[in-house]
Enzyme design. Structure first.
Site, PDB file in Angstrom:
ATOM      1  N   SER A 125       0.852  -1.185   0.000  1.00  0.00           N
ATOM      2  CA  SER A 125       0.000   0.000   0.000  1.00  0.00           C
ATOM      3  C   SER A 125       0.886   1.233   0.000  1.00  0.00           C
ATOM      4  O   SER A 125       2.029   1.186   0.463  1.00  0.00           O
ATOM      5  CB  SER A 125      -0.885   0.008   1.248  1.00  0.00           C
ATOM      6  OG  SER A 125      -1.570   1.241   1.384  1.00  0.00           O
ATOM      7  N   TYR A 131      -1.982   0.704  10.777  1.00  0.00           N
ATOM      8  CA  TYR A 131      -2.001   0.188   9.409  1.00  0.00           C
ATOM      9  C   TYR A 131      -0.712   0.531   8.672  1.00  0.00           C
ATOM     10  O   TYR A 131      -0.132  -0.315   7.984  1.00  0.00           O
ATOM     11  CB  TYR A 131      -3.209   0.740   8.660  1.00  0.00           C
ATOM     12  CG  TYR A 131      -3.357   0.201   7.260  1.00  0.00           C
ATOM     13  CD1 TYR A 131      -3.487  -1.170   7.021  1.00  0.00           C
ATOM     14  CD2 TYR A 131      -3.376   1.055   6.163  1.00  0.00           C
ATOM     15  CE1 TYR A 131      -3.630  -1.665   5.732  1.00  0.00           C
ATOM     16  CE2 TYR A 131      -3.528   0.567   4.876  1.00  0.00           C
ATOM     17  CZ  TYR A 131      -3.650  -0.792   4.663  1.00  0.00           C
ATOM     18  OH  TYR A 131      -3.789  -1.279   3.381  1.00  0.00           O
TER      19      TYR A 131
END
Length: 246
Positions: A130, A143
């Site tokens: 990501s 995250y």
């Protein structure tokens, strides 16, 4: 026929990737926890469903047994974001869940399937990271820490497997609108999930990422696309997104 494993293939990027790899001629092993979903998708694309929890070593061993002695492509897509609290209000259990699935799970699946990838003579590991693995932002520490872990594990694998016939790649998507990612992150709050994409005319969708993944793994065996960072045109950076006024 070449074979591929796609983890987290019950929805979103994983399901789209399974479809596109099948269309490219791969027999796809669909690995995810929701057996009903992957069984339906396996029937659709002519693949094999293997109910798998990547955080369980026993479950991952069952996946390796189902795949057998040879594997061409592993797409480590299973992941997720849980919560968006600042560090001062962080939920330790949410952080553990994110690390377990995004890092430990990736390690366990890779470790279990690596002998089969080497045996193919031209294996490919593609980890779905990501842009959160490259930059920090408020409310995202758990995250971003996990996805930074995904990136570093990928880089380390490439160094450790330098003399083996296995490529190691990562795709790092930015804003991708899927059915579940934001909903899961905000614990089912549809209003907060929708706000992530509000006013963005064309965010990326799962099929965009699947298309790039399929391109990456189908390059000639000597070509290693170390990392591909992809965002929608509207997202110039993590904090800079063009939104149309309502």
């Amino acid at each position: 026929m070449k074979t591929a494993v796609v983890t987290g293939s019950s929805s979103g990027i994983g399901a789209a990737t399974a479809r596109q790899l099948a269309a490219a001629g791969y027999h796809v092993f669909l690995a995810a926890r929701r057996a009903d979903r992957i069984e339906a998708l396996a029937e659709e694309i002519g693949g094999t469903a293997v109910a798998t929890d990547v955080t369980s070593a026993e479950s991952v061993a069952g996946l390796a047994e189902a795949v057998g002695p040879r594997l061409d492509v592993l797409v480590n897509n299973a992941g997720g974001a849980f919560g968006s609290a600042p560090v001062a209000q962080a939920d330790a259990e949410q952080w553990r869940r994110m690390y377990e699935v995004n890092v430990i799970g990736l390690m366990q699946v890779t470790k279990a399937l690596l002998p089969a990838l080497i045996a193919s003579g031209a294996g490919t590991i593609l980890n779905v990271g990501s842009t959160a693995g490259r930059i920090a932002y408020e409310g995202g520490a758990g995250y971003t820490a996990a996805k930074h872990g995904t990136q570093v594990v990928t880089e380390t694998l490439r160094l450790e497997l330098w003399d083996q016939p296995v490529r190691v790649m990562e795709i790092a998507p930015g804003m991708v609108r899927t059915d579940e990612f934001a909903l899961v992150r905000f614990d089912g709050d549809e209003e907060r999930a929708a706000a992530v994409y509000a006013g963005v005319a064309e965010p990326l969708v799962a099929e965009d990422i699947a298309d790039i993944i399929t391109f990456m793994v189908t390059r000639p065996a000597h070509v290693n696309l170390d990392e591909v960072v992809v965002r929608p045109r509207a997202q110039a950076a993590q904090h800079k997104v063009h939104r149309n006024p309502r």
